[in-house]
Design an enzyme around this catalytic site. Structure first.
Site: not given
Ligand SMILES: [Mn+2]
Length: 494
Positions: A130-131
């Protein structure tokens, strides 16, 4: 090997994989003390992969902390991958599937070690987290850049958000066949909806030579999956329940969760294992992140595996402690005089003790930073206990890596005291004395009949508890509690 006897495996037939996740390169990149931490741990993982002579590295997402990493983080990552994954050593993983769809933004549409213009000795496979998810023009993830540069095999990338078709990367080494499934991060809510609408399809790969029986074929493939989703229940549809994943999988490497729970845990409903390696660098000062960090050495032979946790020795020591000041009120005399100063004095003593304790986490590795991370969480019932934590932290500027947030005050939420209910021995005796009490659910039922009035159950009716007991004990139904509770709540079952 887990669920195995070891057998006659040998070097030519065992696939060896270095497993790591959430490396968060570039995390606190501008911090004078902690700026290098993420790179140091990532480099240690790469060194372990080389020294353990693995066939490949598998990353579970969030290689980078920022979707658009700074020049320094990107440069550092390129440099480390070049140094440790290029070379003359031949790669022994044979690729069996048509890879044109599997690898995103690979110039040669396949794994990097099959590109004649590259000299790869240690292939890295990664999904996005998600980053480091795709963003901006062209919806590019930083992994797309690494893929185009030939440094990483970026797989498990979905391109259509209305349906997910997950087809595996098929690899072979001697007698071992590996079907590797990847699902790059997608919001939990969207993923759950896709599952509910039956729009997630995972191709179970069992195809082998046609002259074998179906059973043999199945046992010849090891089904490994890597995901990057919430695993802990963070609310309805805010996580991926393990049991939504198909039972044909053998092992799931779970990214995203930073706590190290690397020892494979058996999911009894699905009969697969889940290993959660956790991040290689703490990105929050929570209790879970203070658990010692590991990467894993995964060995697969036919349909058996073993996963050996390898402690990371370059991770900065981190000590977490939580103290409820209400419990300390009498001892510290907080109800009279200057409570604030007393709490501050106590905190100072505690911090000294924690700094001392952090020394147990020193490994002797020359690259391990020695200045520890310290987090003291103080639960307070009222504001008179609070002191200025910024000023307090300045005293530790040279001795603690996070001076600005060593102490964290957290308001104590007063809950009505939970009533302790002890077993009503008299009622139990009567229930046991009754004739024909041969079944455990009858015992539960009769006990509550006897004890009723004084101690009714608050969450479940005793009949429901009796039914759950019956289904668990007599029917061996592991879903009994879930089903009954969902039935009572009128919740949909998925
Ligand atoms: Mn992470």
């Amino acid at each position: 090997m887990t669920n195995a006897d070891g057998g006659d495996k040998d070097v030519d037939n065992v696939i060896r994989i270095m497993v790591s996740t959430d490396n968060h390169l570039g995390y606190l990149g501008n911090d004078r003390i902690r700026g290098e931490d993420s790179f140091v741990a990532f480099e240690e993982m790469l060194q372990l992969a080389v020294s353990e002579d693995v066939d490949m590295i598998l990353l579970g997402g969030d290689l980078f902390h920022h979707a658009v990493p700074g020049q320094y983080a990107l440069h550092k990552c390129l440099e480390l991958l070049r140094r440790y994954t290029f070379g003359d050593k031949p790669v022994s993983l044979e690729i069996l599937s048509d890879q044109s769809r599997c690898f995103h933004n690979a110039v040669n549409e396949s794994v990097n070690y099959e590109d004649p213009n590259l000299n790869i000795s240690l292939p890295v496979f990664s999904i996005h987290g998600n980053h480091d998810d795709p963003s901006g023009a062209g919806r590019l993830s930083t992994l797309d850049l690494l893929s185009t540069a030939g440094l990483v095999n970026y797989f498990g990338r979905w391109t259509d958000l209305t349906k997910l078709e997950i087809s595996p990367v098929l690899l072979r080494k001697g007698e071992t066949h590996l079907a590797l499934y990847g699902l790059s991060h997608i919001t939990d809510l969207r993923l759950i909806h896709l599952f509910e609408e039956f729009k997630v399809t995972m191709q179970c790969h069992t195809e082998n030579s046609t002259d074998q029986s179906a059973e043999d074929e199945e046992s010849n493939w090891f089904h490994l999956m890597v995901v990057h989703q919430n695993r802990a229940n963070r609310g309805h549809k805010q996580y991926l329940p393990e049991e939504l994943l198909p039972a044909f999988l053998n092992l799931i490497i779970w990214g995203h969760e930073h706590d190290c729970r690397i020892e494979p845990e058996l999911n009894v409903k699905r009969d697969f294992y889940v290993s959660q390696p956790g991040s290689s660098v703490p990105t929050s000062l929570s209790e879970g992140e203070s658990i010692k960090k590991h990467v894993g050495l995964l060995e697969i032979y036919k349909n058996k595996f073993q996963l050996k946790p390898l402690p990371l020795k370059t991770v900065r020591p981190f000590i977490f402690e939580s103290i409820n000041l209400s419990d300390m009120a009498a001892e510290l005399g907080l109800d009279e005089g200057d409570a604030k100063s007393k709490v501050e004095k106590f905190a100072r003593m505690k911090i000294e003790e924690m700094i001392e304790r952090s020394k147990d986490r020193l490994t002797g590795h020359p690259k391990q930073p020695e200045i520890p991370l310290i987090r003291l969480r103080l639960l307070y019932p009222n504001e008179s206990y609070m002191f200025n934590t910024i000023r307090f932290g300045q005293e530790y500027n040279s001795r603690v890596a996070n001076p600005a947030d060593i102490v964290h005050f957290k308001k104590l939420i007063q809950k009505s005291k939970a009533e302790t209910i002890n077993l009503d021995k008299e009622a139990m005796k009567k229930a046991l004395e009754m004739e024909n009490t041969t079944r455990v659910e009858e015992l539960v039922d009769r006990y509550f009949d006897e004890a009723q009035g004084q101690k009714p159950l608050k969450l479940l009716h005793s009949k429901a508890l009796a039914e759950i007991t019956f289904r668990l004990v007599e029917r061996h139904d592991p879903n009994a509690a879930d089903n009954i509770v969902n039935f009572l709540l009128g919740a949909p079952r998925w």
